[in-house]
Design an enzyme around this catalytic site. Sequence first.
Site, PDB file in Angstrom:
ATOM      1  CG  ASN A  32      -1.731   1.568   1.460  1.00  0.00           C
ATOM      2  OD1 ASN A  32      -2.242   2.296   0.708  1.00  0.00           O
ATOM      3  ND2 ASN A  32      -2.471   0.982   2.784  1.00  0.00           N
ATOM      4  CD1 TRP A  33       4.254   1.305  -2.251  1.00  0.00           C
ATOM      5  CD2 TRP A  33       4.034   2.895  -4.782  1.00  0.00           C
ATOM      6  NE1 TRP A  33       5.219   0.841  -3.587  1.00  0.00           N
ATOM      7  CE2 TRP A  33       5.025   1.818  -4.681  1.00  0.00           C
ATOM      8  CE3 TRP A  33       3.697   3.492  -5.294  1.00  0.00           C
ATOM      9  CZ2 TRP A  33       6.007   1.601  -5.553  1.00  0.00           C
ATOM     10  CZ3 TRP A  33       5.073   3.720  -6.130  1.00  0.00           C
ATOM     11  CH2 TRP A  33       5.922   2.864  -7.147  1.00  0.00           C
ATOM     12  CE  LYS A  34       0.155   2.765   4.639  1.00  0.00           C
ATOM     13  NZ  LYS A  34      -0.280   3.654   6.027  1.00  0.00           N
ATOM     14  CG  HIS A  76      -5.940   1.802   5.347  1.00  0.00           C
ATOM     15  ND1 HIS A  76      -5.512   2.515   6.289  1.00  0.00           N
ATOM     16  CD2 HIS A  76      -4.841   1.520   5.354  1.00  0.00           C
ATOM     17  CE1 HIS A  76      -3.959   2.997   6.534  1.00  0.00           C
ATOM     18  NE2 HIS A  76      -3.530   2.035   5.972  1.00  0.00           N
ATOM     19  CD  GLU A 114      -2.920   5.472   6.877  1.00  0.00           C
ATOM     20  OE1 GLU A 114      -2.449   5.223   5.305  1.00  0.00           O
ATOM     21  OE2 GLU A 114      -1.747   4.763   7.676  1.00  0.00           O
ATOM     22  CD  GLU A 164      -3.384  -2.587   7.453  1.00  0.00           C
ATOM     23  OE1 GLU A 164      -2.292  -2.561   6.999  1.00  0.00           O
ATOM     24  OE2 GLU A 164      -3.433  -1.354   7.582  1.00  0.00           O
ATOM     25  N   GLY A 214       3.215   2.387  10.929  1.00  0.00           N
ATOM     26  CA  GLY A 214       4.111   3.657  10.602  1.00  0.00           C
ATOM     27  C   GLY A 214       5.076   3.738  11.799  1.00  0.00           C
ATOM     28  CB  SER A 259       5.312  -1.903  11.715  1.00  0.00           C
ATOM     29  OG  SER A 259       5.353  -0.583  12.255  1.00  0.00           O
ATOM     30  N   GLY A 316       2.715  -1.329   4.282  1.00  0.00           N
ATOM     31  CA  GLY A 316       3.356   0.250   4.069  1.00  0.00           C
ATOM     32  C   GLY A 316       4.263   0.628   3.764  1.00  0.00           C
ATOM     33  N   GLY A 317       5.036   1.619   4.555  1.00  0.00           N
ATOM     34  CA  GLY A 317       6.391   1.919   4.008  1.00  0.00           C
ATOM     35  C   GLY A 317       7.025   0.888   3.655  1.00  0.00           C
TER      36      GLY A 317
END
Length: 247
Positions: free
Chosen positions: A10-12, A93, A95, A163, A169, A208, A229-230
């Site tokens: 997930n590149w957000k 998600h 967010e 999640e 993150g 993470s 993610g990251g």
Amino acid sequence: MARRKIAAGNWKMNGLAASVAELEALKAVDASACDVILCPPATLIAGFAAAAQGSAIKMGGQDCHSDASGAHTGDISAEMLAEAGAIAVIVGHSERRADHGEDDAMVRAKAEAAHRAGLIAIVCLGETEAERDAGDALAVVSGQLAGSLPDGATAADTVVAYEPVWAIGTGRTPSLDDIAEMHDAIRAELIKRFGAEGDGMRVLYGGSVKPGNAAEIFAVSNVDGGLVGGASLKASDFSAIIAAANG
Ligand code: 13P
């Protein structure tokens, strides 16, 4: 039952056209025994889908509206994502639940929209730190699961992503025992509601996930891969995570 693992990225809100270099570097990865779904920003899906042709890497969206079309400025429908080359879309998600006030009913409507458009719905669930500290994590996630998954969801069209909000993150993850407890509970609820389809549904862990912890997390009971993610932004890191999912 044996389930094929998924490494989802997930590149957000990250990535411009030049980021196709990361995709190019990913294409050589061995994903013969797992599925790889990369979810870049919507602006990049069509170009990335074209660039990924002939490789194991499939595209996904990060959100969709529940309607197929209409007066919803700035929104994107599941049909639009499908036409751009996506095979899946993330819905619910944390967010989006936090930043856009999405509740379980809205997430469920989005999952139904994904199915209407022929997309896999990757439905996200997860407790906040305060909810975990209060001992409510299982109850919160169980409630989200009940409210966010559409009736008739199948192993082929639905993926669940657990999640924990406090792990996203932050570099912090639950213990492997805590991940197992949650994934076992999710599996039990899926089987209760969907029978054999619930047994076949993939349940991803997210929060993470890194090259250094992916293998041990993916080996946990009822963990069928990761939503990353990251660490999905860099081909070198995501390749290592895909390798962990590939086994
Ligand atoms: P991080 O891997 O950056 O913690 O993000 C997880 C996530 O939110 C994936 O959807």
